[in-house]
Design a protein around this motif. Structure first.
Motif, short mmCIF file in Angstrom:
data_model
loop_
_atom_site.label_atom_id
_atom_site.label_comp_id
_atom_site.label_asym_id
_atom_site.label_seq_id
_atom_site.Cartn_x
_atom_site.Cartn_y
_atom_site.Cartn_z
N VAL A 14 2.04 40.75 -43.65
CA VAL A 14 2.47 40.99 -42.27
C VAL A 14 1.56 40.21 -41.33
O VAL A 14 0.41 39.89 -41.66
N TRP A 15 2.09 39.90 -40.16
CA TRP A 15 1.29 39.28 -39.11
C TRP A 15 0.36 40.34 -38.51
O TRP A 15 0.76 41.49 -38.34
N ALA A 16 -0.85 39.94 -38.18
CA ALA A 16 -1.79 40.87 -37.57
C ALA A 16 -2.67 40.09 -36.59
O ALA A 16 -3.17 39.00 -36.93
N GLU A 17 -2.84 40.64 -35.40
CA GLU A 17 -3.59 39.95 -34.35
C GLU A 17 -4.92 40.65 -34.06
O GLU A 17 -5.04 41.86 -34.23
N ARG A 18 -5.87 39.84 -33.63
CA ARG A 18 -7.11 40.39 -33.10
C ARG A 18 -7.63 39.43 -32.04
O ARG A 18 -7.18 38.28 -31.96
N ALA A 68 -1.27 18.82 -43.91
CA ALA A 68 -1.38 19.84 -44.95
C ALA A 68 -2.71 20.59 -44.89
O ALA A 68 -2.99 21.40 -45.78
N MET A 69 -3.50 20.33 -43.87
CA MET A 69 -4.78 21.04 -43.75
C MET A 69 -4.57 22.36 -43.01
O MET A 69 -3.83 22.42 -42.03
N PRO A 70 -5.21 23.43 -43.48
CA PRO A 70 -5.00 24.75 -42.88
C PRO A 70 -5.29 24.77 -41.38
O PRO A 70 -6.24 24.13 -40.90
N VAL A 71 -4.45 25.49 -40.65
CA VAL A 71 -4.59 25.62 -39.20
C VAL A 71 -4.81 27.08 -38.84
O VAL A 71 -4.44 27.99 -39.57
N GLN A 72 -5.44 27.29 -37.70
CA GLN A 72 -5.55 28.63 -37.15
C GLN A 72 -4.45 28.83 -36.11
O GLN A 72 -4.09 27.91 -35.37
N LEU A 73 -3.91 30.03 -36.07
CA LEU A 73 -2.87 30.38 -35.10
C LEU A 73 -3.48 31.21 -33.99
O LEU A 73 -4.22 32.17 -34.26
N ILE A 74 -3.17 30.85 -32.76
CA ILE A 74 -3.65 31.62 -31.61
C ILE A 74 -2.49 31.90 -30.66
O ILE A 74 -1.51 31.15 -30.62
N GLU A 109 -6.25 35.72 -31.97
CA GLU A 109 -6.03 34.96 -33.19
C GLU A 109 -5.01 35.70 -34.03
O GLU A 109 -5.14 36.91 -34.26
N VAL A 110 -3.98 35.00 -34.47
CA VAL A 110 -2.92 35.60 -35.28
C VAL A 110 -3.26 35.35 -36.75
O VAL A 110 -3.30 34.21 -37.21
N GLY A 111 -3.53 36.44 -37.46
CA GLY A 111 -3.87 36.34 -38.87
C GLY A 111 -2.88 37.07 -39.74
O GLY A 111 -1.73 37.32 -39.35
N VAL A 112 -3.33 37.42 -40.93
CA VAL A 112 -2.45 37.98 -41.95
C VAL A 112 -3.02 39.29 -42.47
O VAL A 112 -4.21 39.38 -42.79
N GLY A 113 -2.17 40.32 -42.53
CA GLY A 113 -2.53 41.61 -43.11
C GLY A 113 -1.61 41.96 -44.27
O GLY A 113 -0.75 41.18 -44.67
N TRP A 114 -1.79 43.17 -44.81
CA TRP A 114 -1.01 43.64 -45.95
C TRP A 114 -0.55 45.06 -45.67
O TRP A 114 -1.37 45.94 -45.42
N GLN A 115 0.75 45.25 -45.65
CA GLN A 115 1.29 46.57 -45.33
C GLN A 115 2.56 46.80 -46.13
O GLN A 115 3.43 45.93 -46.19
#
Length: 386
Positions: free
Chosen positions: A194-198, A168-174, A183-189
């Motif tokens: 929405v998914w957002a990568e950088r 249950a501990m937060p993970v980073q997505l790559i 790194e796959v993060g989170v945006g707002w659209q």
């Protein structure tokens, strides 16, 4: 996002989820339109008042979203108590449980330890969920040795226990791309998550993944810096006392099995009213979000902090070595109404087709020797990179 067919939440739950969604949207805006998935998962699970574990909704059992091993049978806690009774005399005879759920495991464990005349001096519980702490206080009111803590102490000698805590501990997505790792993060659209990568900036995260450069383009997975940091903190807490051990029970794999080429979408999973799905943006705050544990990474964090690797095995191996079958036989097979439900529960806990193989047990410590029986079916070698 694929349309999900799930039970509809009530009006109050929907309002709470909507409030959390707006909080998340505000944070995304404040962070230039992007937050890491780890931060999103942290807010979805632990945001004050609205997070899954900090809100008021039931989490476990038939009224909740999933069922854990202690909820299945008191045999689980009794077997853990058998193990605890063997190792606690080598320490200050205390237990600390992280994320104690409904308090069922603590109650079963303490009941068995009292039966054996091996009750600990203190049973500490570190719990973030107000709803779960209230349930624990009610269930454990007859055990005066139980004390609740808001945070782990600087030093602790005894047995540290966590059942389904690390997942249950937060993970980073790559994600592997043609130009490197993102790194796959989170945006707002359009008023939606929405998914957002950088580009991935912390390349040390790849050290968790054996053969990262050989994985195919498009490979998506999790890395676990928060869980590794938590293990580091627990290890330092134990080391400060000079003796103690930590026991984690969770679903997961060693690194060589976690980062298989075929597991190219990671292990992220959500649980909502006993429905499992893979949409973490669905109703934030109302569903659990988890990822499998990389036990190689957790063990390396413990080793780096000065603990010894004592045992890594399956849940089935641990429970059998701890004598769960003998505990079952306290109930006579000649009384089928009492015996068969317990035997069926035991089967669920140890069967390779159920929880027995999916769930693993990792034990690390300092100045503590395990019983010889616990070294049978030891798989420490699987945690080592080939």
């Amino acid at each position: 996002m694929q349309k999900l067919t799930l039970p509809q939440p009530g009006a109050d739950a929907t309002a709470a989820s909507d409030a959390l969604l707006q909080l998340i949207a505000q944070e995304i805006g404040a962070q230039s339109g992007w937050i890491s998935f780890a931060r999103y998962m942290e807010l979805a699970l632990y945001a004050r008042h609205y997070g899954y574990y900090t809100g008021g909704a039931a989490k476990l059992g038939s009224a909740g979203d999933f069922t854990t091993a202690p909820e299945i049978s008191d045999l689980f806690g009794a077997a853990l108590a058998t193990f605890a009774a063997a190792v606690l005399p080598q320490t200050a005879a205390q237990i600390m449980e992280f994320g104690a759920g409904t308090g069922k495991l603590a109650a079963d464990l303490l009941t068995e330890l009292h039966r054996r005349g091996s009750a600990p001096e203190r049973y500490y519980i570190v719990e973030l969920s107000g709803e779960l702490r209230s349930r624990q206080e009610l269930r454990l009111k007859d055990f005066p040795e139980v004390v609740w803590l808001d945070a782990m102490p600087a030093s602790f000698s005894g047995l540290v226990l966590g059942n389904e805590v690390l997942d249950a501990m937060p993970v980073q997505l790559i994600k592997k791309t043609t130009t490197g790792w993102n790194e796959v993060g989170v945006g707002w659209q359009d008023d939606a998550l929405v998914w957002a990568e950088r580009a991935l900036t912390d390349l040390t995260l790849l050290l968790q993944i054996p053969g990262a450069n050989d994985l195919p383009t498009g490979y998506l997975t999790e890395v676990h810096p928060i869980a590794r940091g938590f293990m580091n903190s627990v290890a330092h807490m134990i080391r400060q006392s000079g003796s103690g051990l930590v026991l984690w029970i969770d679903y997961g794999f060693p690194a060589q099995e976690y980062y298989l080429h075929q597991r190219d979408c990671g292990t992220l999973m959500c649980h909502y009213r006993h429905h499992a799905h893979a949409e973490p943006f669905y109703r934030p705050g109302l569903q659990d979000i988890t990822a499998h544990v990389d036990f190689s990474a957790i063990s390396r964090a413990g080793l780096a902090a000065g603990l010894e690797l004592l045992c890594y095995t399956s849940q089935a191996g641990f429970l059998i070595n701890a004598g769960i079958a003998e505990i079952l036989l306290r109930c006579s097979p000649e009384d089928p109404l009492a015996y068969l439900p317990r035997a069926n529960a035991l089967q669920k806990l140890i069967s390779p087709a159920e929880m027995g193989e999916l769930f693993k047990v990792l034990i690390m410590g300092i100045d503590v020797a395990l019983p010889d029986s616990m070294l049978q079916m030891n798989r420490n070698f699987r945690l080592m990179d080939e």
